[in-house]
Design a protein around this motif. Structure first.
Motif, PDB file in Angstrom:
ATOM      1  N   ARG A  12       0.824  -1.206   0.000  1.00 49.30           N
ATOM      2  CA  ARG A  12       0.000   0.000   0.000  1.00 49.30           C
ATOM      3  C   ARG A  12       0.857   1.254   0.000  1.00 49.30           C
ATOM      4  O   ARG A  12       1.927   1.292   0.600  1.00 49.30           O
TER       5      ARG A  12
ATOM      6  N   LEU B 216       0.275   5.177   1.089  1.00 46.27           N
ATOM      7  CA  LEU B 216      -0.660   6.088   1.739  1.00 46.27           C
ATOM      8  C   LEU B 216      -0.141   7.513   1.656  1.00 46.27           C
ATOM      9  O   LEU B 216       1.001   7.784   2.035  1.00 46.27           O
TER      10      LEU B 216
ATOM     11  N   ASP C 232      -5.186   5.740   0.959  1.00 44.37           N
ATOM     12  CA  ASP C 232      -4.561   4.639   0.231  1.00 44.37           C
ATOM     13  C   ASP C 232      -4.687   4.858  -1.278  1.00 44.37           C
ATOM     14  O   ASP C 232      -5.779   4.785  -1.844  1.00 44.37           O
TER      15      ASP C 232
ATOM     16  N   THR D 286      -3.512   2.976  -3.580  1.00 43.84           N
ATOM     17  CA  THR D 286      -3.588   1.738  -4.357  1.00 43.84           C
ATOM     18  C   THR D 286      -5.033   1.345  -4.681  1.00 43.84           C
ATOM     19  O   THR D 286      -5.269   0.564  -5.586  1.00 43.84           O
ATOM     20  N   ASN D 287      -5.991   1.915  -3.940  1.00 44.19           N
ATOM     21  CA  ASN D 287      -7.406   1.594  -4.213  1.00 44.19           C
ATOM     22  C   ASN D 287      -8.072   2.540  -5.198  1.00 44.19           C
ATOM     23  O   ASN D 287      -9.215   2.320  -5.580  1.00 44.19           O
TER      24      ASN D 287
END
Ligand code: ATP
Ligand code: MG
Length: 254
Positions: A63, A65, A70, A72-73
């Motif tokens: 991940r 942040l 986050d 990555t989402n």
């Protein structure tokens, strides 16, 4: 909370069915306003690290942040918004747009970020161009200025939306030594005003401006040297920091 945090970030490139691991289990915390350099052999993954931490590219696992969010989402559109508002980039080859003046290059990210207040954006651009010493070149085409001046314009462009962090991949790599020194002074100044910096460089003189120096080897963060923030910024102090760093690098066999 860290400004930027990498938690077990790995990245693997897949080409023609072959997998190349390029980043492996990267753990890193960057505080607000920190200045960090990244060194390491060619091919060790420094540029990939920058692209992955800045949201220009995606991790394969782990991940990233940014201010607790986050990355990555996020889908592509959301990621683009984060990049425009929170992140600035400076590259070795300036990546400015042809057929636009320096000023138009600098303000472009502000329009892209949805800035409506034309006067305010132009004032901010002017302020940045004053700070970097290129105000009188605002209307020049990018083919009509020097490399050092192009890099100053690239730095202005990177700062136009007041990012929290500036990523630099060899920003002094294409410049002569005087221009490189000037650009480093400028980056140190920008950092003192509060912008965090993550800077990849091969040059120990450049790297020693930072408070922490990370050493990458085979896609891992293999070692870290804490130099602390410069106290006086004098030439003597800078020379001492550089020799401390060079000694450490020699100990790593670099
Ligand atoms: N798109 C890609 N596809 C496959 N492999 C890649 C890709 N981009 C980079 N690599 C590989 O990943 C490794 C790390 O590359 P990277 O550019 O991050 O290294 P670097 O440390 O920045 O090197 P340099 O100091 O030469 O700039 C290299 O082995 C490179 O060949
Ligand atoms: Mg690189």
């Amino acid at each position: 909370m860290a400004l930027l945090e990498a938690v077990d970030v790995s990245k693997t490139f897949r080409n023609d069915g072959r997998e190349t691991p390029v980043l492996q289990d990267i753990r890193l915390r960057i505080g607000q306003g920190e200045f960090i350099s990244v060194m390491g052999p060619s091919g060790s993954g420094k540029s990939t690290l920058l692209l992955t931490l800045s949201g220009l590219d995606r991790a394969t696992s782990g991940r990233v942040l940014l201010k607790g969010r986050d990355l990555t989402n996020l889908d592509e559109d959301a990621l683009a918004v984060v990049r425009l508002h929170h992140v600035g980039f400076v590259f070795q080859h300036f990546h400015l747009m042809r057929n636009l003046t320096l000023l138009d290059n600098i303000v472009l990210p502000a329009w892209l970020a949805g800035g409506r207040d034309r006067e305010r954006i132009l004032r901010r651009a002017e302020e940045l161009m004053e700070m970097t010493g290129i105000a009188r070149l605002a209307d020049r085409d990018i083919s009509q200025v020097s490399g050092g001046q192009l890099q100053r314009a690239a730095i202005c462009r990177a700062l136009i939306n007041d990012p929290d962090i500036l990523f630099g991949d060899e920003p002094t790599g294409a410049l002569n030594s005087q221009s490189a020194r000037d650009i480093m002074r400028l980056l140190a100044d920008i950092n003192r005003r509060g912008t965090a910096i993550l800077l990849v460089t091969h040059d120990p003189r450049v790297a020693s401006c930072a408070e922490r120096v990370l050493f990458m080897l085979d896609g891992r963060l293999a070692a870290e040297k804490r130099l602390g923030r410069p106290a006086s910024g004098s030439d003597d102090e800078q020379r001492e920091r550089e020799s401390e760093l060079t000694e450490w690098l020699a100990g790593l066999g670099f």
